[in-house]
Design an enzyme around this catalytic site. Structure first.
Site, PDB file in Angstrom:
ATOM      1  N   THR A 276       0.673  -1.252  -0.102  1.00 12.14           N
ATOM      2  CA  THR A 276       0.126   0.043   0.100  1.00 12.14           C
ATOM      3  C   THR A 276       0.819   1.217   0.108  1.00 12.14           C
ATOM      4  OG1 THR A 276      -0.040   0.076   2.345  1.00 12.14           O
ATOM      5  CG2 THR A 276      -1.763  -1.091   1.270  1.00 12.14           C
TER       6      THR A 276
ATOM      7  N   ASN B  19       8.281  -8.641   3.673  1.00 10.32           N
ATOM      8  CA  ASN B  19       8.865  -8.511   2.571  1.00 10.32           C
ATOM      9  C   ASN B  19       8.373 -10.008   1.842  1.00 10.32           C
ATOM     10  OD1 ASN B  19      10.525  -8.712   0.096  1.00 10.32           O
ATOM     11  ND2 ASN B  19      12.251  -8.145   1.290  1.00 10.32           N
ATOM     12  N   LEU B  20       7.737  -9.931   0.871  1.00  6.59           N
ATOM     13  CA  LEU B  20       7.084 -10.920   0.087  1.00  6.59           C
ATOM     14  C   LEU B  20       7.989 -11.745  -0.657  1.00  6.59           C
ATOM     15  CD1 LEU B  20       3.961  -9.396  -1.084  1.00  6.59           C
ATOM     16  CD2 LEU B  20       4.010 -10.739   0.951  1.00  6.59           C
TER      17      LEU B  20
ATOM     18  N   ASN C  39      -2.270  -7.553  -3.072  1.00  4.71           N
ATOM     19  CA  ASN C  39      -2.167  -6.364  -3.966  1.00  4.71           C
ATOM     20  C   ASN C  39      -0.541  -6.386  -4.418  1.00  4.71           C
ATOM     21  OD1 ASN C  39      -2.491  -3.749  -5.430  1.00  4.71           O
ATOM     22  ND2 ASN C  39      -0.942  -3.341  -3.800  1.00  4.71           N
TER      23      ASN C  39
ATOM     24  N   SER D 293      -3.802  -9.465 -13.095  1.00  8.20           N
ATOM     25  CA  SER D 293      -3.305  -8.547 -14.309  1.00  8.20           C
ATOM     26  C   SER D 293      -4.143  -9.221 -15.616  1.00  8.20           C
ATOM     27  CB  SER D 293      -2.205  -8.541 -14.408  1.00  8.20           C
ATOM     28  OG  SER D 293      -1.642  -7.908 -15.925  1.00  8.20           O
TER      29      SER D 293
ATOM     30  N   TYR E 280       5.739 -12.779 -15.301  1.00  7.68           N
ATOM     31  CA  TYR E 280       4.497 -12.043 -14.904  1.00  7.68           C
ATOM     32  C   TYR E 280       3.226 -12.796 -15.351  1.00  7.68           C
ATOM     33  CZ  TYR E 280       1.965  -8.008 -13.653  1.00  7.68           C
ATOM     34  OH  TYR E 280       0.966  -7.075 -13.239  1.00  7.68           O
TER      35      TYR E 280
ATOM     36  N   THR F 142       3.124 -16.069 -13.376  1.00  5.39           N
ATOM     37  CA  THR F 142       2.619 -15.902 -11.839  1.00  5.39           C
ATOM     38  C   THR F 142       1.038 -15.553 -11.843  1.00  5.39           C
ATOM     39  OG1 THR F 142       3.721 -13.715 -11.967  1.00  5.39           O
ATOM     40  CG2 THR F 142       4.792 -15.727 -10.872  1.00  5.39           C
ATOM     41  N   LYS F 143       1.024 -14.456 -12.887  1.00  2.00           N
ATOM     42  CA  LYS F 143      -0.735 -14.013 -12.751  1.00  2.00           C
ATOM     43  C   LYS F 143      -1.664 -15.200 -13.404  1.00  2.00           C
ATOM     44  CE  LYS F 143       0.261  -9.674 -11.078  1.00  2.00           C
ATOM     45  NZ  LYS F 143      -0.035  -9.269  -9.491  1.00  2.00           N
TER      46      LYS F 143
HETATM   47  N1  LIG Z   1       0.107  -0.720 -13.057  1.00  2.00           N
HETATM   48  C1  LIG Z   1      -0.237  -1.521 -13.843  1.00  2.00           C
HETATM   49  O1  LIG Z   1      -0.408  -1.205 -14.841  1.00  2.00           O
HETATM   50  C2  LIG Z   1      -0.837  -2.916 -13.388  1.00  2.00           C
HETATM   51  C3  LIG Z   1      -1.372  -3.540 -14.283  1.00  2.00           C
HETATM   52  C4  LIG Z   1      -1.875  -4.764 -13.980  1.00  2.00           C
HETATM   53  C5  LIG Z   1      -1.741  -5.382 -12.823  1.00  2.00           C
HETATM   54  N2  LIG Z   1      -1.065  -4.729 -11.928  1.00  2.00           N
HETATM   55  C6  LIG Z   1      -0.806  -5.344 -10.437  1.00  2.00           C
HETATM   56  O2  LIG Z   1      -1.425  -4.262  -9.355  1.00  2.00           O
HETATM   57  C7  LIG Z   1      -0.628  -4.636  -8.374  1.00  2.00           C
HETATM   58  C8  LIG Z   1       0.040  -3.203  -7.974  1.00  2.00           C
HETATM   59  O3  LIG Z   1       0.552  -2.545  -8.785  1.00  2.00           O
HETATM   60  P1  LIG Z   1       0.982  -1.087  -8.821  1.00  2.00           P
HETATM   61  O4  LIG Z   1       1.084  -0.841 -10.163  1.00  2.00           O
HETATM   62  O5  LIG Z   1       0.215  -0.362  -7.791  1.00  2.00           O
HETATM   63  O6  LIG Z   1       2.498  -1.323  -8.812  1.00  2.00           O
HETATM   64  P2  LIG Z   1       3.730  -0.269  -7.744  1.00  2.00           P
HETATM   65  O7  LIG Z   1       3.263   1.226  -7.887  1.00  2.00           O
HETATM   66  O8  LIG Z   1       5.038  -0.998  -8.447  1.00  2.00           O
HETATM   67  O9  LIG Z   1       3.562  -0.635  -6.416  1.00  2.00           O
HETATM   68  C9  LIG Z   1       4.110  -2.134  -5.896  1.00  2.00           C
HETATM   69  C10 LIG Z   1       3.672  -2.087  -4.547  1.00  2.00           C
HETATM   70  O10 LIG Z   1       4.106  -3.493  -4.169  1.00  2.00           O
HETATM   71  C11 LIG Z   1       5.081  -3.413  -2.913  1.00  2.00           C
HETATM   72  N3  LIG Z   1       6.007  -4.440  -3.261  1.00  2.00           N
HETATM   73  C12 LIG Z   1       6.798  -4.826  -4.239  1.00  2.00           C
HETATM   74  N4  LIG Z   1       7.533  -5.869  -4.008  1.00  2.00           N
HETATM   75  C13 LIG Z   1       7.185  -6.113  -2.732  1.00  2.00           C
HETATM   76  C14 LIG Z   1       7.930  -7.060  -1.687  1.00  2.00           C
HETATM   77  N5  LIG Z   1       8.855  -7.803  -2.135  1.00  2.00           N
HETATM   78  N6  LIG Z   1       7.486  -7.032  -0.323  1.00  2.00           N
HETATM   79  C15 LIG Z   1       6.365  -6.460  -0.215  1.00  2.00           C
HETATM   80  N7  LIG Z   1       5.688  -5.413  -0.835  1.00  2.00           N
HETATM   81  C16 LIG Z   1       6.320  -5.087  -2.151  1.00  2.00           C
HETATM   82  C17 LIG Z   1       5.691  -2.105  -3.061  1.00  2.00           C
HETATM   83  O11 LIG Z   1       6.415  -1.701  -1.968  1.00  2.00           O
HETATM   84  P3  LIG Z   1       7.716  -0.733  -2.008  1.00  2.00           P
HETATM   85  O12 LIG Z   1       7.200   0.598  -2.112  1.00  2.00           O
HETATM   86  O13 LIG Z   1       8.435  -1.091  -0.690  1.00  2.00           O
HETATM   87  O14 LIG Z   1       8.497  -1.120  -3.180  1.00  2.00           O
HETATM   88  C18 LIG Z   1       4.466  -1.236  -3.641  1.00  2.00           C
HETATM   89  O15 LIG Z   1       3.750  -0.963  -2.151  1.00  2.00           O
HETATM   90  C19 LIG Z   1       0.626  -5.640  -8.712  1.00  2.00           C
HETATM   91  O16 LIG Z   1      -0.009  -6.898  -8.084  1.00  2.00           O
HETATM   92  C20 LIG Z   1       0.426  -5.610 -10.109  1.00  2.00           C
HETATM   93  O17 LIG Z   1       0.845  -6.481 -10.838  1.00  2.00           O
HETATM   94  C21 LIG Z   1      -0.548  -3.207 -12.059  1.00  2.00           C
END
Ligand SMILES: NC(=O)c1ccc[n+]([C@@H]2O[C@H](COP(=O)([O-])OP(=O)(O)OC[C@H]3O[C@@H](n4cnc5c(N)ncnc54)[C@H](OP(=O)(O)O)[C@@H]3O)[C@@H](O)[C@H]2O)c1
Length: 222
Positions: free
Chosen positions: A11, A39-40, A64, A116, A129, A132-133
């Site tokens: 978040t 930390n995932l 998420n 996704s 990606y 896993t998705k």
């Molecule tokens: N943006 C898109 O276009 C899109 C499209 C389809 C699906 N999604 C999915 O939506 C979800 C959120 O994506 P987003 O776009 O919001 O991504 P984002 O802006 O890159 O944010 C990712 C979030 O996940 C956390 N995270 C990453 N690696 C982690 C770890 N090892 N342990 C714990 N937390 C971790 C990050 O924490 P830190 O701040 O500490 O790094 C951050 O809070 C994801 O599952 C992504 O695959 C996104």
């Protein structure tokens, strides 16, 4: 006042941040560990978090957090393979396993996996990606069957291109090109994804279970 307790990962920014904001407005009790607390990518961190919070009664779990490190198959290193699996698939399964007990006992629960469009379709450089998705969407379907009898509804939300750091690292030109292929002509805002999640976890959702919901502006329709 809504007293349901929600565990949500990732978040600090992006879609997770938008979901947390909307949950706060709706007065949910929110458990939102940062990366230091959970930390995932790190098995020990996940184990420790689960052990430390073993008495926490979670009603709603939103998986998420996710990563995407695109790479051609021949350049895919073990770190990328293992980290993608841990963060996007294995740790979410472990969290569900750890926190579903209270939902089963209570005969009420909601689980949302943020997947996704690449959990349904794919493209080059997206082996990990997509793997896993697609896997996460499989988890959603299997658990919809397993947990439905306990009144626990399990769904996947499959966003298309959404304005977060995950896509901002692409060049502006590349993103503009992608946007041309989206019927709505633009990327989603994180808040548009959060609204759907809010419905899925609410009392208003009484029958949606096992769905992979595409929110992609129509991108995958062609
Ligand atoms: N943006 C898109 O276009 C899109 C499209 C389809 C699906 N999604 C999915 O939506 C979800 C959120 O994506 P987003 O776009 O919001 O991504 P984002 O802006 O890159 O944010 C990712 C979030 O996940 C956390 N995270 C990453 N690696 C982690 C770890 N090892 N342990 C714990 N937390 C971790 C990050 O924490 P830190 O701040 O500490 O790094 C951050 O809070 C994801 O599952 C992504 O695959 C996104």
């Amino acid at each position: 006042m809504n007293k349901k307790t929600v565990l949500i990962t990732g978040t600090s920014r992006g879609i997770g941040f938008a979901i947390r904001k909307i949950l706060e407005k709706e007065k949910y009790v929110i458990v939102a560990p940062n990366r230091q607390e959970l930390n995932l990518a790190d098995k020990h961190s996940v184990e420790y978090f689960i052990h430390k919070n073993r008495n926490l009664n979670i009603d709603i779990l939103i998986n998420n957090a996710g990563i995407n490190n695109p790479e051609w198959i021949q350049n895919l290193d073990d770190k990328n393979i293992e980290e993608s699996m841990e963060v996007n698939l294995i740790s979410p399964i472990k969290l569900i396993k750890a926190f579903v007990g209270h939902m089963i006992q209570n005969k009420w629960g909601r689980i949302v996996n943020i997947s996704s469009i690449f959990g349904v379709v794919a493209r080059g450089k997206q082996v990990m990606y997509a793997a896993t998705k697609h896997g996460l969407n499989g988890v959603t379907k299997a658990l919809a069957l397993e947990l439905g009898p306990y009144n626990i509804l399990v769904n996947s939300v499959c966003p298309g291109f959404t304005n977060t750091d995950l896509v901002k690292r692409n060049s502006k030109e590349k993103n503009a090109e992608i946007a041309c292929d989206i019927p709505l002509g633009r990327f989603a805002e994180p808040e548009e994804i959060a609204e759907c999640v809010l419905f899925l976890i609410s009392e208003k959702n009484t029958y949606m279970n096992g769905a992979n919901i595409m929110i992609d502006g129509g991108f995958t329709c062609r």
